[in-house]
Design an enzyme around this catalytic site. Structure first.
Site, short mmCIF file in Angstrom:
data_model
loop_
_atom_site.label_atom_id
_atom_site.label_comp_id
_atom_site.label_asym_id
_atom_site.label_seq_id
_atom_site.Cartn_x
_atom_site.Cartn_y
_atom_site.Cartn_z
N HIS A 176 0.86 -1.17 0.00
CA HIS A 176 0.00 0.00 0.00
C HIS A 176 0.90 1.22 0.00
O HIS A 176 1.70 1.40 0.90
CB HIS A 176 -0.92 0.01 1.22
CG HIS A 176 -1.82 1.20 1.25
ND1 HIS A 176 -3.09 1.18 0.72
CD2 HIS A 176 -1.62 2.47 1.67
CE1 HIS A 176 -3.62 2.39 0.84
NE2 HIS A 176 -2.75 3.19 1.42
N CYS A 177 0.77 2.05 -1.01
CA CYS A 177 1.65 3.21 -1.12
C CYS A 177 0.94 4.43 -0.56
O CYS A 177 -0.10 4.84 -1.08
CB CYS A 177 2.02 3.44 -2.58
SG CYS A 177 3.01 4.91 -2.82
N ILE A 178 1.49 5.00 0.52
CA ILE A 178 0.81 6.15 1.11
C ILE A 178 0.95 7.40 0.24
O ILE A 178 0.15 8.31 0.35
CB ILE A 178 1.33 6.46 2.53
CG1 ILE A 178 2.84 6.55 2.54
CG2 ILE A 178 0.84 5.45 3.53
CD1 ILE A 178 3.39 7.10 3.83
#
Ligand SMILES: *[C@@H]1O[C@H](CO)[C@@H](O)[C@H](O)[C@H]1NC(C)=O
Ligand SMILES: [Zn+2]
Ligand SMILES: [Zn+2]
Length: 348
Positions: free
Chosen positions: A180-182
């Site tokens: 999950h890429c913030i």
């Protein structure tokens, strides 16, 4: 303290902060994690309770819940760099006969990058849904090492396809889950890894273009001013020729904002180039970062809500797990750019 020491301290602090953000957002157990919790322990011993609670909630919201904060931060940093570039560097470069073509490169890259950034944010990473799950289950075979058939996700109540993982932040299972890429506030999975890779490369290209143009401009200023041939009288009354340190100091004092911007952009370049190369390598060997971590035996407890359901087949560190599935570098890349479609159910 002279300015170089100050500057070095500043760079180290920024470096640590960004490294922390990157590592912490990666959701996996890392040495940074240990350092972080140690710092937190020391910090908590002399901070009032309410500040601690506030900070914990802030950190939780930043790293464990979906939020657009990092998208805004991204846009803010980028605007600052481009404003500085357009406002100061552009003019200097024009005076030095840099062609308009080379000066337009950063802007062209900005347009391309913004489009890819948008795609990363908006496109579905490959959510496992009730409607599609039967087709999605057939997309990849179970390897019986990292992924086992017949395991259901306790939150989604759906059977987990091979290579998928439940994202706690988005509360969904994602096919060929990478991470999950913030920074784009989205998962990176089967259907958007291609945009993510291109996005990383375009940011690197942007940083490289701006650094080269700015560096070239500063170099020309130094050469033109004849600083390299200059000399000065030091505190003992002796004549010293101006060394690189002197030139750096002169540049920093004459163009503080430009030098500062250059430092930041060069730093971002090296950070992201390393990250982009890592992801490119993974794409070449048909592996996701999730699998890369898992096959090395790192499984983050709190990122793994269902780990207690099947901890009897906890992955053993096995460095050769995935390369078995590689069908050649080009084919692996091809699969990133043309991900397999979930098989449609046949009507009969
Ligand atoms: C990548 O690995 C999966 C198994 O996890 C396999 O089904 C797929 O065919 C592989 N793709 C390529 C291009 O080798
Ligand atoms: Zn799930
Ligand atoms: Zn997610």
């Amino acid at each position: 303290m002279d300015f170089l020491t100050l500057f070095a301290i500043y760079v180290v602090v920024v470096l640590t902060c960004i490294a922390l953000v990157c590592k912490y957002s990666g959701q996996q157990e890392t040495p940074f994690h240990t350092v972080f919790s140690y710092v937190a322990k020391v910090f908590s011993s002399f901070t009032p309770m309410w500040i601690q609670r506030f900070l914990t909630r802030m950190l939780h919201r930043l790293f464990h819940q979906r939020s657009n904060v990092f998208i805004y931060l991204h846009i803010l940093l980028e605007s600052a760099v481009y404003l500085e570039f357009s406002y100061e560097v552009f003019g200097f470069c024009r005076e030095m006969d840099t062609t308009l073509t080379s000066l337009s490169v950063p802007y062209v890259l900005l347009v391309i990058k913004t489009y890819l950034f948008y795609l990363c944010i908006k496109r579905d990473p490959g959510t496992v849904t009730m409607k599609k799950v039967s087709g999605q289950l057939l997309m990849y075979p179970y390897d019986e090492k990292l992924f086992h058939p017949g395991v259901s996700c306790p939150s989604c109540q759906l059977v987990k396809p091979a290579r998928s993982k439940h994202c706690r932040l988005c509360n969904r299972c994602v096919l060929r889950f990478d991470h999950h890429c913030i920074w784009v506030n989205n998962c990176i999975g089967a259907r958007n890894t291609r945009y993510f890779l291109l996005y990383l490369f375009s940011v690197c290209a942007m940083a490289a273009a701006i650094s080269l143009l700015t560096g070239d401009m500063l170099l020309h200023t130094v050469l033109r001013s004849g600083l390299l041939r200059a000399s000065y009288i030091d505190e003992h009354g002796q004549q010293q020729s101006a060394g690189p340190l002197f030139v750096a100091q002169h540049l920093f004092l004459t163009f503080p904002r430009i030098v500062f911007m250059l430092g930041f952009v060069v730093f971002v370049f090296f950070l992201l180039a390393g990250y982009a190369l890592f992801h490119f390598y993974l794409a070449l060997v048909n592996q996701t970062s999730n699998e890369w971590y898992k096959s090395r035996g790192h499984v983050c407890q709190h990122c793994h809500p269902d780990h207690h359901h099947h901890h009897h087949h906890r992955p053993v560190p096995d460095h050769s797990t995935r390369s078995f599935y590689s069908r050649g570098l080009l084919r692996n890349l091809g699969e990133i750019f043309f991900p397999p479609q979930p098989v449609k159910k046949k009507h009969n």
